[in-house]
Design a protein around this motif. Structure first.
Motif, PDB file in Angstrom:
ATOM      1  N   TYR A 280       0.880  -1.203  -0.040  1.00  0.00           N
ATOM      2  CA  TYR A 280       0.068  -0.233   0.009  1.00  0.00           C
ATOM      3  C   TYR A 280       0.794   1.474   0.003  1.00  0.00           C
ATOM      4  O   TYR A 280       1.759   1.539   1.026  1.00  0.00           O
ATOM      5  N   CYS A 281       0.926   1.988  -1.059  1.00  0.00           N
ATOM      6  CA  CYS A 281       1.798   3.353  -1.247  1.00  0.00           C
ATOM      7  C   CYS A 281       0.553   4.435  -1.229  1.00  0.00           C
ATOM      8  O   CYS A 281      -0.476   4.526  -1.520  1.00  0.00           O
ATOM      9  N   TYR A 282       1.102   5.439  -0.443  1.00  0.00           N
ATOM     10  CA  TYR A 282       0.255   6.871  -0.326  1.00  0.00           C
ATOM     11  C   TYR A 282       1.218   7.892  -0.605  1.00  0.00           C
ATOM     12  O   TYR A 282       2.762   7.684  -0.449  1.00  0.00           O
ATOM     13  N   LEU A 283       0.930   9.015  -1.204  1.00  0.00           N
ATOM     14  CA  LEU A 283       1.680  10.316  -1.389  1.00  0.00           C
ATOM     15  C   LEU A 283       1.671  11.163  -0.207  1.00  0.00           C
ATOM     16  O   LEU A 283       0.575  11.535   0.155  1.00  0.00           O
ATOM     17  N   SER A 284       2.625  11.496   0.166  1.00  0.00           N
ATOM     18  CA  SER A 284       2.800  12.439   1.461  1.00  0.00           C
ATOM     19  C   SER A 284       3.091  14.036   1.005  1.00  0.00           C
ATOM     20  O   SER A 284       4.408  14.094   0.307  1.00  0.00           O
ATOM     21  N   HIS A 285       2.340  14.891   1.465  1.00  0.00           N
ATOM     22  CA  HIS A 285       2.425  16.230   0.988  1.00  0.00           C
ATOM     23  C   HIS A 285       2.922  16.359  -0.259  1.00  0.00           C
ATOM     24  O   HIS A 285       3.848  17.195  -0.726  1.00  0.00           O
TER      25      HIS A 285
ATOM     26  N   THR B 155       6.625   9.178  -1.780  1.00  0.00           N
ATOM     27  CA  THR B 155       5.745   8.102  -1.988  1.00  0.00           C
ATOM     28  C   THR B 155       6.306   7.027  -0.842  1.00  0.00           C
ATOM     29  O   THR B 155       7.285   6.569  -0.866  1.00  0.00           O
ATOM     30  N   CYS B 156       5.309   7.019   0.306  1.00  0.00           N
ATOM     31  CA  CYS B 156       5.350   5.966   1.220  1.00  0.00           C
ATOM     32  C   CYS B 156       5.091   4.639   1.101  1.00  0.00           C
ATOM     33  O   CYS B 156       3.800   4.664   0.620  1.00  0.00           O
TER      34      CYS B 156
ATOM     35  N   GLY C 241      14.150   7.603   6.405  1.00  0.00           N
ATOM     36  CA  GLY C 241      12.757   8.371   6.423  1.00  0.00           C
ATOM     37  C   GLY C 241      11.855   7.761   5.042  1.00  0.00           C
ATOM     38  O   GLY C 241      12.388   7.377   4.248  1.00  0.00           O
ATOM     39  N   PRO C 242      10.543   7.805   5.589  1.00  0.00           N
ATOM     40  CA  PRO C 242       9.617   6.818   4.697  1.00  0.00           C
ATOM     41  C   PRO C 242       9.713   7.514   3.216  1.00  0.00           C
ATOM     42  O   PRO C 242       9.626   6.538   2.372  1.00  0.00           O
ATOM     43  N   GLY C 243       9.847   8.698   3.115  1.00  0.00           N
ATOM     44  CA  GLY C 243       9.796   9.226   1.842  1.00  0.00           C
ATOM     45  C   GLY C 243      11.222   8.799   0.893  1.00  0.00           C
ATOM     46  O   GLY C 243      11.142   8.593  -0.203  1.00  0.00           O
ATOM     47  N   ASN C 244      12.221   9.009   1.554  1.00  0.00           N
ATOM     48  CA  ASN C 244      13.291   8.707   1.073  1.00  0.00           C
ATOM     49  C   ASN C 244      13.445   7.060   0.599  1.00  0.00           C
ATOM     50  O   ASN C 244      14.086   6.750  -0.231  1.00  0.00           O
ATOM     51  N   PHE C 245      13.038   6.390   1.600  1.00  0.00           N
ATOM     52  CA  PHE C 245      12.947   5.054   1.499  1.00  0.00           C
ATOM     53  C   PHE C 245      12.139   4.482  -0.004  1.00  0.00           C
ATOM     54  O   PHE C 245      12.948   3.742  -0.754  1.00  0.00           O
ATOM     55  N   GLY C 246      11.191   5.220  -0.085  1.00  0.00           N
ATOM     56  CA  GLY C 246      10.174   5.016  -1.252  1.00  0.00           C
ATOM     57  C   GLY C 246      10.768   5.381  -2.647  1.00  0.00           C
ATOM     58  O   GLY C 246      10.948   4.716  -3.604  1.00  0.00           O
ATOM     59  N   ARG C 247      11.956   6.485  -2.354  1.00  0.00           N
ATOM     60  CA  ARG C 247      12.378   7.025  -3.401  1.00  0.00           C
ATOM     61  C   ARG C 247      13.538   6.065  -3.778  1.00  0.00           C
ATOM     62  O   ARG C 247      13.834   5.845  -4.964  1.00  0.00           O
ATOM     63  N   ALA C 248      14.364   5.501  -2.851  1.00  0.00           N
ATOM     64  CA  ALA C 248      15.432   4.423  -2.983  1.00  0.00           C
ATOM     65  C   ALA C 248      15.055   3.475  -3.790  1.00  0.00           C
ATOM     66  O   ALA C 248      15.724   2.879  -4.649  1.00  0.00           O
ATOM     67  N   ILE C 249      13.724   2.894  -3.463  1.00  0.00           N
ATOM     68  CA  ILE C 249      13.293   1.691  -4.185  1.00  0.00           C
ATOM     69  C   ILE C 249      12.630   2.156  -5.444  1.00  0.00           C
ATOM     70  O   ILE C 249      12.502   1.256  -6.375  1.00  0.00           O
ATOM     71  N   GLY C 250      12.418   3.305  -5.552  1.00  0.00           N
ATOM     72  CA  GLY C 250      11.766   3.585  -6.989  1.00  0.00           C
ATOM     73  C   GLY C 250      10.183   3.564  -7.018  1.00  0.00           C
ATOM     74  O   GLY C 250       9.818   3.527  -7.875  1.00  0.00           O
ATOM     75  N   TRP C 251       9.735   3.486  -5.936  1.00  0.00           N
ATOM     76  CA  TRP C 251       8.131   3.455  -5.741  1.00  0.00           C
ATOM     77  C   TRP C 251       7.454   4.827  -6.196  1.00  0.00           C
ATOM     78  O   TRP C 251       7.922   5.690  -6.095  1.00  0.00           O
ATOM     79  N   THR C 252       6.342   4.490  -7.063  1.00  0.00           N
ATOM     80  CA  THR C 252       5.276   5.726  -6.935  1.00  0.00           C
ATOM     81  C   THR C 252       4.068   5.141  -6.619  1.00  0.00           C
ATOM     82  O   THR C 252       3.721   4.035  -6.230  1.00  0.00           O
TER      83      THR C 252
END
Length: 194
Positions: free
Chosen positions: A64-69, A73-74, A117-128
């Motif tokens: 489950y991904c959501y967009l923060s601010h 992508t977390c 950090g959750p946003g950085n985590f999502g970016r590292a893996i490449g999630w959207t």
DNA sequence: AACAAGATTAACT
DNA sequence: GTTAATCTTGTTT
């Protein structure tokens, strides 16, 4: 094997040290938070089943991904009973494979901060947002227990303005890839907490 | 149709 | 410590 039908609060500490792989990148989880379904006022599931939270109410093992601010992508691992809306938020990890790919996504960032950090985590893996609804243990999205979790500590969740006394954030003691704790700026003094 | 808020982050002073 | 960036959703006019 990890039992993703466990309640979020029971599963979360087991996920610290676990290995998550996607698209050639493998991250060892160092920090997670439990969100206990529709009865947890801090959880997205609290608002009920909506288009936005559809994947959160999917079967255990759903991403489950959501967009923060509008920027970040977390990602969460849906767990517990089918349709219960429980999930574990992936807040931080150590990149153990695919370092070159992640460094390319985040140029100039020290290795320890690549997925902090959750946003950085999502970016590292490449999630959207498009990755929401994918299933773990299917295709190249994998989640397996880790070899060395070390000591797992527990404390209040980050940025949560309700139920902020619940110690439902879990992290690996002393790990430099764990994010700093910050209380929510919106905590109401004297409000009813549980 | 307009507005406020959010499980955030990075760049400022 | 403060603030801008940026967008989806829910709420209010």
């Amino acid at each position: 094997m990890l039992d993703l039908t466990l309640p979020a609060v029971d599963l979360a500490p087991l996920l610290v040290g676990a290995l998550l792989s996607d698209g050639g990148v493998t991250v060892q989880l160092t920090e997670v938070e439990a969100y206990a379904g529709a009865d947890d006022p801090a959880a997205h599931a609290f608002i009920g089943l909506r288009p936005r939270t559809r994947d959160l109410f999917g079967p255990p093992g759903t991403l489950y991904c959501y967009l923060s601010h509008g920027l970040h992508t977390c990602g969460n691992v849906v767990c517990g009973a089918d349709g219960g809306g429980s999930a574990v938020l992936l807040r931080a990890g150590r990149v153990v494979a695919g370092l070159d790919v992640v460094r390319e996504r985040r140029p100039g960032v020290p290795d320890a901060a690549l997925a902090r950090g959750p946003g950085n985590f999502g970016r590292a893996i490449g999630w959207t947002l498009a990755d929401s609804g994918r299933r773990f243990a299917v295709g190249n999205l994998a989640l397996v227990p880790g070899p060395d979790s070390g000591t797992v500590l527990a404390g209040p969740r980050v940025g949560v303005s309700v139920a902020h006394r619940r110690p439902w954030r879990f992290w690996a003691e002393g790990d430099p890839t764990v994010s700093a704790y910050r209380a929510s700026p919106r905590i109401q003094p004297g409000h009813l907490d549980w």
